[in-house]
Motif scaffolding. Structure first.
Motif, PDB file in Angstrom:
ATOM      1  N   GLY A  30       0.807  -1.209   0.000  1.00 18.67           N
ATOM      2  CA  GLY A  30       0.000   0.000   0.000  1.00 18.67           C
ATOM      3  C   GLY A  30       0.834   1.250   0.000  1.00 18.67           C
ATOM      4  N   SER A  31       0.205   2.351   0.412  1.00 23.73           N
ATOM      5  CA  SER A  31       0.879   3.644   0.412  1.00 23.73           C
ATOM      6  C   SER A  31       0.486   4.428   1.646  1.00 23.73           C
ATOM      7  CB  SER A  31       0.521   4.433  -0.841  1.00 23.73           C
ATOM      8  OG  SER A  31      -0.875   4.692  -0.877  1.00 23.73           O
ATOM      9  N   ILE A  32       1.408   5.278   2.090  1.00 23.63           N
ATOM     10  CA  ILE A  32       1.165   6.163   3.222  1.00 23.63           C
ATOM     11  C   ILE A  32       1.749   7.519   2.851  1.00 23.63           C
ATOM     12  CG2 ILE A  32       3.259   5.365   4.393  1.00 23.63           C
ATOM     13  CD1 ILE A  32       1.741   5.769   7.060  1.00 23.63           C
ATOM     14  N   GLY A  65       6.544   6.667  -0.563  1.00 25.35           N
ATOM     15  CA  GLY A  65       5.478   6.363   0.382  1.00 25.35           C
ATOM     16  C   GLY A  65       4.839   5.010   0.179  1.00 25.35           C
ATOM     17  N   ASN A  66       5.495   4.118  -0.575  1.00 23.48           N
ATOM     18  CA  ASN A  66       4.939   2.790  -0.826  1.00 23.48           C
ATOM     19  C   ASN A  66       5.617   1.741   0.050  1.00 23.48           C
ATOM     20  OD1 ASN A  66       3.258   3.780  -2.956  1.00 23.48           O
ATOM     21  ND2 ASN A  66       5.071   3.788  -4.296  1.00 23.48           N
ATOM     22  N   PHE A  67       4.891   0.667   0.352  1.00 23.15           N
ATOM     23  CA  PHE A  67       5.439  -0.430   1.151  1.00 23.15           C
ATOM     24  C   PHE A  67       4.847  -1.747   0.679  1.00 23.15           C
ATOM     25  CE2 PHE A  67       1.672   1.153   3.349  1.00 23.15           C
ATOM     26  CZ  PHE A  67       0.954  -0.002   3.598  1.00 23.15           C
ATOM     27  N   SER A  68       5.546  -2.831   0.965  1.00 24.10           N
ATOM     28  CA  SER A  68       5.057  -4.171   0.654  1.00 24.10           C
ATOM     29  C   SER A  68       5.725  -5.169   1.583  1.00 24.10           C
ATOM     30  CB  SER A  68       5.357  -4.533  -0.806  1.00 24.10           C
ATOM     31  OG  SER A  68       4.845  -5.822  -1.120  1.00 24.10           O
ATOM     32  N   LEU A  69       4.938  -6.072   2.139  1.00 25.87           N
ATOM     33  CA  LEU A  69       5.449  -7.041   3.103  1.00 25.87           C
ATOM     34  C   LEU A  69       4.690  -8.351   2.960  1.00 25.87           C
ATOM     35  CD1 LEU A  69       7.304  -7.513   5.644  1.00 25.87           C
ATOM     36  CD2 LEU A  69       5.338  -6.824   7.017  1.00 25.87           C
ATOM     37  N   SER A  70       5.413  -9.465   2.931  1.00 31.89           N
ATOM     38  CA  SER A  70       4.790 -10.792   2.879  1.00 31.89           C
ATOM     39  C   SER A  70       4.814 -11.408   4.269  1.00 31.89           C
ATOM     40  CB  SER A  70       5.532 -11.696   1.891  1.00 31.89           C
ATOM     41  OG  SER A  70       5.366 -11.229   0.572  1.00 31.89           O
ATOM     42  N   ASN A 101      -4.455   1.946   1.768  1.00 35.00           N
ATOM     43  CA  ASN A 101      -4.194   3.346   1.457  1.00 35.00           C
ATOM     44  C   ASN A 101      -4.381   4.132   2.748  1.00 35.00           C
ATOM     45  OD1 ASN A 101      -3.698   5.731   0.083  1.00 35.00           O
ATOM     46  ND2 ASN A 101      -5.850   5.991  -0.481  1.00 35.00           N
ATOM     47  N   ILE A 102      -3.283   4.779   3.230  1.00 35.50           N
ATOM     48  CA  ILE A 102      -3.280   5.357   4.570  1.00 35.50           C
ATOM     49  C   ILE A 102      -2.947   6.841   4.530  1.00 35.50           C
ATOM     50  CG2 ILE A 102      -2.168   5.265   6.848  1.00 35.50           C
ATOM     51  CD1 ILE A 102      -1.489   2.319   6.215  1.00 35.50           C
ATOM     52  N   PHE A 104      -1.507   9.453   6.966  1.00 35.58           N
ATOM     53  CA  PHE A 104      -0.763   9.419   8.223  1.00 35.58           C
ATOM     54  C   PHE A 104      -1.415  10.281   9.305  1.00 35.58           C
ATOM     55  CE2 PHE A 104       2.469  11.127  11.089  1.00 35.58           C
ATOM     56  CZ  PHE A 104       3.093   9.980  11.526  1.00 35.58           C
ATOM     57  N   SER A 105      -1.784  11.502   8.967  1.00 38.96           N
ATOM     58  CA  SER A 105      -2.280  12.440   9.975  1.00 38.96           C
ATOM     59  C   SER A 105      -3.645  12.047  10.536  1.00 38.96           C
ATOM     60  CB  SER A 105      -2.351  13.858   9.389  1.00 38.96           C
ATOM     61  OG  SER A 105      -3.215  13.893   8.276  1.00 38.96           O
ATOM     62  N   HIS A 106      -4.382  11.185   9.831  1.00 39.99           N
ATOM     63  CA  HIS A 106      -5.709  10.785  10.304  1.00 39.99           C
ATOM     64  C   HIS A 106      -5.781   9.305  10.678  1.00 39.99           C
ATOM     65  CE1 HIS A 106      -6.543  14.437   7.850  1.00 39.99           C
ATOM     66  NE2 HIS A 106      -7.367  14.696   8.858  1.00 39.99           N
ATOM     67  N   PHE A 107      -4.651   8.625  10.682  1.00 38.26           N
ATOM     68  CA  PHE A 107      -4.629   7.206  11.034  1.00 38.26           C
ATOM     69  C   PHE A 107      -5.068   7.033  12.491  1.00 38.26           C
ATOM     70  CE2 PHE A 107      -2.536   3.362  12.564  1.00 38.26           C
ATOM     71  CZ  PHE A 107      -2.784   2.466  11.550  1.00 38.26           C
ATOM     72  N   PRO A 108      -5.907   6.029  12.799  1.00 35.49           N
ATOM     73  CA  PRO A 108      -6.418   4.935  11.969  1.00 35.49           C
ATOM     74  C   PRO A 108      -7.813   5.185  11.381  1.00 35.49           C
ATOM     75  CG  PRO A 108      -6.832   4.448  14.259  1.00 35.49           C
ATOM     76  CD  PRO A 108      -6.169   5.795  14.241  1.00 35.49           C
ATOM     77  N   ASP A 109      -8.230   6.442  11.339  1.00 33.99           N
ATOM     78  CA  ASP A 109      -9.556   6.750  10.800  1.00 33.99           C
ATOM     79  C   ASP A 109      -9.561   6.887   9.288  1.00 33.99           C
ATOM     80  OD1 ASP A 109     -10.885   6.859  13.296  1.00 33.99           O
ATOM     81  OD2 ASP A 109     -10.065   8.847  13.657  1.00 33.99           O
ATOM     82  N   SER A 110      -8.400   6.785   8.668  1.00 33.05           N
ATOM     83  CA  SER A 110      -8.316   7.137   7.243  1.00 33.05           C
ATOM     84  C   SER A 110      -7.752   6.005   6.397  1.00 33.05           C
ATOM     85  CB  SER A 110      -7.412   8.360   7.098  1.00 33.05           C
ATOM     86  OG  SER A 110      -6.130   8.061   7.635  1.00 33.05           O
ATOM     87  N   VAL A 111      -8.118   4.771   6.692  1.00 30.85           N
ATOM     88  CA  VAL A 111      -7.560   3.619   5.982  1.00 30.85           C
ATOM     89  C   VAL A 111      -8.628   3.004   5.080  1.00 30.85           C
ATOM     90  CG1 VAL A 111      -6.449   1.376   6.221  1.00 30.85           C
ATOM     91  CG2 VAL A 111      -6.041   3.162   7.932  1.00 30.85           C
ATOM     92  N   SER A 112      -8.258   2.768   3.838  1.00 32.60           N
ATOM     93  CA  SER A 112      -9.122   2.004   2.941  1.00 32.60           C
ATOM     94  C   SER A 112      -8.349   0.770   2.498  1.00 32.60           C
ATOM     95  CB  SER A 112      -9.540   2.841   1.730  1.00 32.60           C
ATOM     96  OG  SER A 112      -8.411   3.223   0.969  1.00 32.60           O
ATOM     97  N   VAL A 113      -9.059  -0.331   2.346  1.00 33.87           N
ATOM     98  CA  VAL A 113      -8.416  -1.610   2.031  1.00 33.87           C
ATOM     99  C   VAL A 113      -8.976  -2.160   0.733  1.00 33.87           C
ATOM    100  CG1 VAL A 113      -7.889  -3.934   2.839  1.00 33.87           C
ATOM    101  CG2 VAL A 113      -8.161  -2.072   4.506  1.00 33.87           C
ATOM    102  N   SER A 114      -8.095  -2.485  -0.200  1.00 35.67           N
ATOM    103  CA  SER A 114      -8.480  -3.153  -1.445  1.00 35.67           C
ATOM    104  C   SER A 114      -8.069  -4.614  -1.351  1.00 35.67           C
ATOM    105  CB  SER A 114      -7.780  -2.495  -2.639  1.00 35.67           C
ATOM    106  OG  SER A 114      -8.106  -1.128  -2.737  1.00 35.67           O
TER     107      SER A 114
END
Length: 481
Positions: A30-32, A65-70, A101-102, A104-114
């Motif tokens: 995702g991205s932050i 601002g991208n990340f990926s983790l298995s 999709n995150i 930062f300033s509104h986390f955890p109220d601002s997360v969408s998940v695909s």
């Protein structure tokens, strides 16, 4: 094909299948929009919230601002995406990639998940939005609640779990509902403790009502207990505290006692109360999980002489739960290594002048190791009593080594100027993950270890400066004349 060849083929297929099942992963990407110096990681629930190794997986965010983790995932489970002290629950499934999709300033109220087959992220968002005004009212009521004043806090906690049930019960996020139920029941028990001396309160009657309510809410199932912050621990401790053991002990000793004093001095009554709750658990798996927590608490908070019988009995009775027995064996072994009579844990840490100080530098005298932090009020309350002891004995007989687990070294140095304690001050940092603290299996602070002149542990976290340590030292050391 012969039967033998067919059997061989089946065995090979099962072995391959078994191997594949252990290699499942879930890719979280995702991205932050901002990172800065934020601590970002994914966590999975450990076997025990306090004594088992943490399952943390660092998340590396690139310049875009991208990340990926298995993540290794063998079944559908709830994991947590953490940004500093805030968390967001994520439903992870084997071989199912997710994209977050995150903001930062509104986390955890601002997360969408695909990647979810259903809009579970929206369900969670709706839940959080409904929860906010309730949580604010709870925060406002907590001070009065703890003083035993009449509040509506249990009604507010009931609304919390009702909101969770409405939005999350029919989703894989149902653990949040179960956890909210447990927190509500604990608050009901705490209300009994805080108000137990009032004439219109019958602790016995209220305990019975709360246990019945817990059964109605299916609190004693494995799914529910596994969703709690600390298994059965918080509920059973709150239940035991309703018996007024703390009042009786403080009346007997004529002073306010800390929780670990109460746990040791009132052990028999408290332990009997905690164990009485187990009769309400019918599922064997749930009972194995609940008892694992009680045995672990016993190992971590009592002497091994007290803890060993129940530990051995658990290993024998629940040997078909290797995840729990393996954890307890490892934890028991670690505690045994830091029990009285064992060599003190060696360490080398910097003092305020950046000079390296080792445990072996103080051989030949009694040494009190004091693990503390400036935010720990009980730690600070002990300082006047420690100063009395420090002045009572000579330095060739007795020394105190303060090991701060403060995460901010600047704050540590400020606290040294504020308190001006005369004994050596060492900096460990890193909070509860501080290496020496972890090796000693510390669970909270203040945390005290008394080491003898021979470098061996004399007492393990059961002697406190404001309570029983003065009498103990008088029996070991001759005061200055």
């Amino acid at each position: 094909m012969s039967k033998l060849n067919g059997l061989s083929t089946l065995i090979i297929f099962l072995i391959v299948l078994s191997g594949c099942q252990t290699e499942y992963t879930s890719t979280i990407s995702g991205s932050i929009d901002y990172v800065g110096s934020a601590d970002i990681f994914i966590s999975k629930q450990p076997v025990h919230y306090k004594y088992a190794p943490k399952k943390h997986f660092p998340v590396t965010v690139n310049e875009e601002g991208n990340f990926s983790l298995s993540l290794p995932i063998d079944s559908t489970q709830l994991i947590k995406f953490n940004v500093n002290e805030q968390t967001y629950p994520v439903v992870a499934e084997p071989a199912q990639p997710l994209k977050l999709n995150i903001s930062f300033s509104h986390f955890p109220d601002s997360v969408s998940v695909s990647g979810y087959p259903k809009p579970w992220d929206q369900s969670y968002s709706d839940y959080r939005n409904k929860l906010k005004p309730i949580q604010q009212k709870i925060n406002n009521a907590i001070p009065d609640f703890r003083e035993g004043k009449q509040t509506n806090i249990t009604d507010l906690y009931k609304k919390r779990y009702q909101i969770a049930k409405k939005h999350l019960f029919n989703t894989p996020l149902v653990d949040i509902y179960y956890k909210a139920v447990g927190e509500y029941l604990v608050k009901e028990l705490e209300e009994v403790t805080y108000q137990r001396t009032k004439p219109d309160i019958s602790p016995k009657s209220r305990r019975k009502q709360i246990l019945e309510e817990a059964q109605e809410l299916n609190f004693f199932t494995f799914e529910s207990l596994h969703s709690q912050r600390a298994g059965i621990r918080d509920f059973t401790n709150a239940f035991a505290n309703t018996f007024g053991v703390e009042d009786s002990l403080e009346e007997k000793y004529g002073q306010e006692l800390m929780q670990y004093d109460i746990k040791r001095l009132g052990y028999e009554t408290l332990d009997s109360a905690r164990r009485s709750v187990l009769q309400y658990i019918d599922q064997r798996k749930a009972k194995a999980y609940a008892k694992m927590y009680l045995v672990a608490e016993r190992i971590g908070e009592m002497s091994l002489e007290v803890a060993t019988p129940s530990y051995k009995n658990y290993l024998k009775k629940y040997e078909n739960y290797p995840k729990y027995t393996s954890f307890l064996k490892s934890f028991y072994s670690q505690i045994k290594k830091v029990s009285p009579g064992q060599p003190a844990v060696p360490f080398t840490l910097p003092n305020k002048n950046e000079e390296m100080v080792s445990m072996e530098d103080y051989e030949g005298r009694y040494v009190l190791l004091d693990f503390w932090a400036s935010w720990c009020i009980p730690c600070l309350d002990e300082f006047p009593h420690m100063k009395d002891l420090y002045n009572k004995y000579s330095r060739d007989q007795f020394e105190i080594l303060a090991i701060s687990i403060e995460e901010d070294s600047v704050r540590w140095r400020q606290s040294l100027q504020q308190f001006k304690n005369p004994w050596p001050q060492l900096y460990g940092g890193n909070g509860f993950q501080q290496e020496t603290f972890r090796t000693y299996r510390g669970g909270g602070i203040p945390f005290y270890i008394l080491v003898g002149p021979d470098g061996k542990i004399v007492r393990y976290n059961d002697a406190r400066p404001s309570f029983n340590l003065p009498k103990l030292l008088d029996s070991l050391i001759t005061p200055k004349q």
